[in-house]
Design a protein around this motif. Structure first.
Motif, PDB file in Angstrom:
ATOM      1  N   LEU A 269       0.827  -1.205   0.000  1.00  0.00           N
ATOM      2  CA  LEU A 269       0.000   0.000   0.000  1.00  0.00           C
ATOM      3  C   LEU A 269       0.860   1.254   0.000  1.00  0.00           C
ATOM      4  O   LEU A 269       0.578   2.219  -0.721  1.00  0.00           O
ATOM      5  CB  LEU A 269      -0.917  -0.008   1.226  1.00  0.00           C
ATOM      6  CG  LEU A 269      -1.974  -1.113   1.293  1.00  0.00           C
ATOM      7  CD1 LEU A 269      -2.748  -1.017   2.591  1.00  0.00           C
ATOM      8  CD2 LEU A 269      -2.928  -1.018   0.106  1.00  0.00           C
ATOM      9  N   LEU A 270       1.908   1.253   0.806  1.00  0.00           N
ATOM     10  CA  LEU A 270       2.776   2.422   0.864  1.00  0.00           C
ATOM     11  C   LEU A 270       3.574   2.575  -0.431  1.00  0.00           C
ATOM     12  O   LEU A 270       3.762   3.701  -0.914  1.00  0.00           O
ATOM     13  CB  LEU A 270       3.730   2.290   2.059  1.00  0.00           C
ATOM     14  CG  LEU A 270       3.070   2.052   3.428  1.00  0.00           C
ATOM     15  CD1 LEU A 270       4.127   2.004   4.511  1.00  0.00           C
ATOM     16  CD2 LEU A 270       2.047   3.123   3.730  1.00  0.00           C
TER      17      LEU A 270
ATOM     18  N   ALA B  36       1.391   4.088  -3.076  1.00  0.00           N
ATOM     19  CA  ALA B  36       1.207   5.527  -2.867  1.00  0.00           C
ATOM     20  C   ALA B  36       2.451   6.296  -3.286  1.00  0.00           C
ATOM     21  O   ALA B  36       2.356   7.387  -3.873  1.00  0.00           O
ATOM     22  CB  ALA B  36       0.871   5.795  -1.401  1.00  0.00           C
ATOM     23  N   ARG B  37       3.631   5.752  -2.995  1.00  0.00           N
ATOM     24  CA  ARG B  37       4.869   6.424  -3.402  1.00  0.00           C
ATOM     25  C   ARG B  37       5.015   6.443  -4.923  1.00  0.00           C
ATOM     26  O   ARG B  37       5.500   7.427  -5.502  1.00  0.00           O
ATOM     27  CB  ARG B  37       6.072   5.741  -2.755  1.00  0.00           C
ATOM     28  CG  ARG B  37       6.154   5.930  -1.236  1.00  0.00           C
ATOM     29  CD  ARG B  37       7.485   5.452  -0.697  1.00  0.00           C
ATOM     30  NE  ARG B  37       7.576   5.654   0.757  1.00  0.00           N
ATOM     31  CZ  ARG B  37       7.359   4.707   1.655  1.00  0.00           C
ATOM     32  NH1 ARG B  37       7.044   3.483   1.241  1.00  0.00           N
ATOM     33  NH2 ARG B  37       7.459   4.969   2.941  1.00  0.00           N
TER      34      ARG B  37
ATOM     35  N   ASP C 201       2.646   6.648  -6.983  1.00  0.00           N
ATOM     36  CA  ASP C 201       1.723   7.673  -7.474  1.00  0.00           C
ATOM     37  C   ASP C 201       2.225   9.083  -7.204  1.00  0.00           C
ATOM     38  O   ASP C 201       1.550  10.060  -7.558  1.00  0.00           O
ATOM     39  CB  ASP C 201       0.351   7.491  -6.830  1.00  0.00           C
ATOM     40  CG  ASP C 201      -0.349   6.225  -7.326  1.00  0.00           C
ATOM     41  OD1 ASP C 201       0.029   5.740  -8.419  1.00  0.00           O
ATOM     42  OD2 ASP C 201      -1.237   5.718  -6.618  1.00  0.00           O
TER      43      ASP C 201
ATOM     44  N   ALA D 264       2.909  10.411  -4.087  1.00  0.00           N
ATOM     45  CA  ALA D 264       2.450  10.991  -2.825  1.00  0.00           C
ATOM     46  C   ALA D 264       3.625  11.218  -1.896  1.00  0.00           C
ATOM     47  O   ALA D 264       4.458  10.325  -1.716  1.00  0.00           O
ATOM     48  CB  ALA D 264       1.426  10.068  -2.161  1.00  0.00           C
TER      49      ALA D 264
ATOM     50  N   LYS E 105       1.514  12.864   3.029  1.00  0.00           N
ATOM     51  CA  LYS E 105       0.263  12.454   2.411  1.00  0.00           C
ATOM     52  C   LYS E 105      -0.004  10.974   2.646  1.00  0.00           C
ATOM     53  O   LYS E 105      -1.140  10.560   2.898  1.00  0.00           O
ATOM     54  CB  LYS E 105       0.333  12.746   0.905  1.00  0.00           C
ATOM     55  CG  LYS E 105      -0.975  12.461   0.165  1.00  0.00           C
ATOM     56  CD  LYS E 105      -2.059  13.444   0.537  1.00  0.00           C
ATOM     57  CE  LYS E 105      -3.296  13.262  -0.324  1.00  0.00           C
ATOM     58  NZ  LYS E 105      -4.385  14.211   0.026  1.00  0.00           N
ATOM     59  N   ILE E 106       1.049  10.159   2.573  1.00  0.00           N
ATOM     60  CA  ILE E 106       0.898   8.732   2.854  1.00  0.00           C
ATOM     61  C   ILE E 106       0.467   8.522   4.301  1.00  0.00           C
ATOM     62  O   ILE E 106      -0.404   7.691   4.599  1.00  0.00           O
ATOM     63  CB  ILE E 106       2.228   7.998   2.566  1.00  0.00           C
ATOM     64  CG1 ILE E 106       2.577   8.101   1.077  1.00  0.00           C
ATOM     65  CG2 ILE E 106       2.138   6.542   2.993  1.00  0.00           C
ATOM     66  CD1 ILE E 106       3.938   7.528   0.743  1.00  0.00           C
TER      67      ILE E 106
ATOM     68  N   SER F 248      -3.316   9.843   4.591  1.00  0.00           N
ATOM     69  CA  SER F 248      -4.331   9.172   3.773  1.00  0.00           C
ATOM     70  C   SER F 248      -4.316   7.655   3.901  1.00  0.00           C
ATOM     71  O   SER F 248      -5.346   7.018   3.650  1.00  0.00           O
ATOM     72  CB  SER F 248      -4.145   9.553   2.296  1.00  0.00           C
ATOM     73  OG  SER F 248      -4.220  10.950   2.119  1.00  0.00           O
ATOM     74  N   VAL F 249      -3.178   7.067   4.265  1.00  0.00           N
ATOM     75  CA  VAL F 249      -3.082   5.609   4.294  1.00  0.00           C
ATOM     76  C   VAL F 249      -2.865   5.088   5.709  1.00  0.00           C
ATOM     77  O   VAL F 249      -3.648   4.290   6.222  1.00  0.00           O
ATOM     78  CB  VAL F 249      -1.936   5.121   3.359  1.00  0.00           C
ATOM     79  CG1 VAL F 249      -1.841   3.596   3.407  1.00  0.00           C
ATOM     80  CG2 VAL F 249      -2.166   5.591   1.930  1.00  0.00           C
TER      81      VAL F 249
END
Length: 301
Positions: free
Chosen positions: A195-196, A199-200, A202, A204, A208-209, A212-213
């Protein structure tokens, strides 16, 4: 020529068959889930008996409490009065209640916010000395509060914040952070790395990670930590006795002073104790779902 099938030995059947069930599961199946629920309700009612007794004692006069047990209220409901609460509130207990709120709420918010960010850094960010810093945080868990009272009191005196609410808040935050960081870091480590990484990829940034996560996924553990931290600070008396003056005293210190003022008047003290008990009870029952989720987090894959 046909082959004769042979029965598997008992040991092989145990290895390939269904897993053994525990004794508790067998008891639940035999007794029935309905009976188990009844037993749990009865145990919960027994757990609330002291709270009910405290409420009844706080609503009766001293002479009645000295002469009869609190359970006689079921046959003498006319003994209930509100004089104890009016006398307590007239003594300035309301200000102590708001002092407790002013100490507990900022402390809980600061501990959760700082610990969550530090736990994320220890769990998923690479920086020099990360493991050593985390070991120092874990080592701070065993530092007793008592050995820091005199040095910090002297330090507060130099800063001019001794006896103030900010001084009490800072002390609670400092000693609440090690356990909070340790708890949340162990929970954040269990978050799937995919998941992290997604996000990276994308684009983020780390903040933000985290927002949001990590923070939403860590809500059960954060809620459990918030309940524990709130209860610890709300019920604290040692730090209040040392670092809070008479104008900023929380409810625990106010009740201690009421004990000196009213002597053996248990009805007055029980009224104050019940008022200080209401908020933690409401908080626990309001967030019990998150509390259970946080306690069970990580117990199953």
């Amino acid at each position: 020529m046909t082959e004769t099938a042979t029965a598997a030995p008992p040991s092989s059947r145990l290895e390939t068959g269904a897993p053994r069930r525990g004794v508790l599961s067998k008891i639940v199946d035999r007794v029935g889930s309905g009976a188990v629920q009844v037993v749990m309700v009865v145990l919960g009612l027994f757990w609330l008996v002291p709270t009910l007794g405290l409420l009844v004692v706080s609503l009766r006069e001293t002479q009645v409490n000295n002469a009869e047990g609190w359970w006689t209220i079921f046959t003498k409901p006319a003994d209930l009065i509100l004089t104890n609460y009016t006398d307590l509130l007239a003594s300035g207990f309301t200000a102590s209640f708001w002092n407790t709120v002013a100490i507990t709420v900022p402390t809980t918010i600061l501990v959760i916010g700082i610990a969550a960010m530090a736990a994320y850094a220890f769990a998923w960010m690479e920086f020099p000395g990360r493991d050593l810093a985390f070991l120092i945080v874990v080592g701070l868990l065993i530092v007793p509060i008592q050995i820091a009272l005199i040095p910090i009191a002297s330090f507060y005196g130099g800063l001019g914040i001794f006896g103030s609410i900010p001084g009490v808040v800072l002390f609670h935050v400092a000693f609440g952070l090690p356990f909070a960081i340790f708890l949340l870091r162990n929970f954040f480590v269990g978050i799937p790395a995919s998941l992290l990484e997604a996000a990276r990829m994308d684009g983020a940034p780390e903040w933000k990670i985290f927002v949001s996560v990590v923070f939403p996924l860590g809500k059960p553990a954060i809620a459990s930590l918030g309940i524990f931290q709130f209860l610890w600070v709300w019920n604290d008396m040692l730090i209040a006795l040392v670092f809070a003056n008479a104008g900023n005293q929380p409810m625990t210190k106010a009740l201690q002073s009421q004990m000196r003022q009213f002597g053996s008047n248990v009805d007055i003290l029980s009224a104050g104790a019940f008022l200080s008990l209401i908020i933690p009870l409401v908080l626990f029952f309001a967030f019990q779902r998150y509390f259970v989720q946080g306690m069970m987090a990580g117990s199953v894959k």
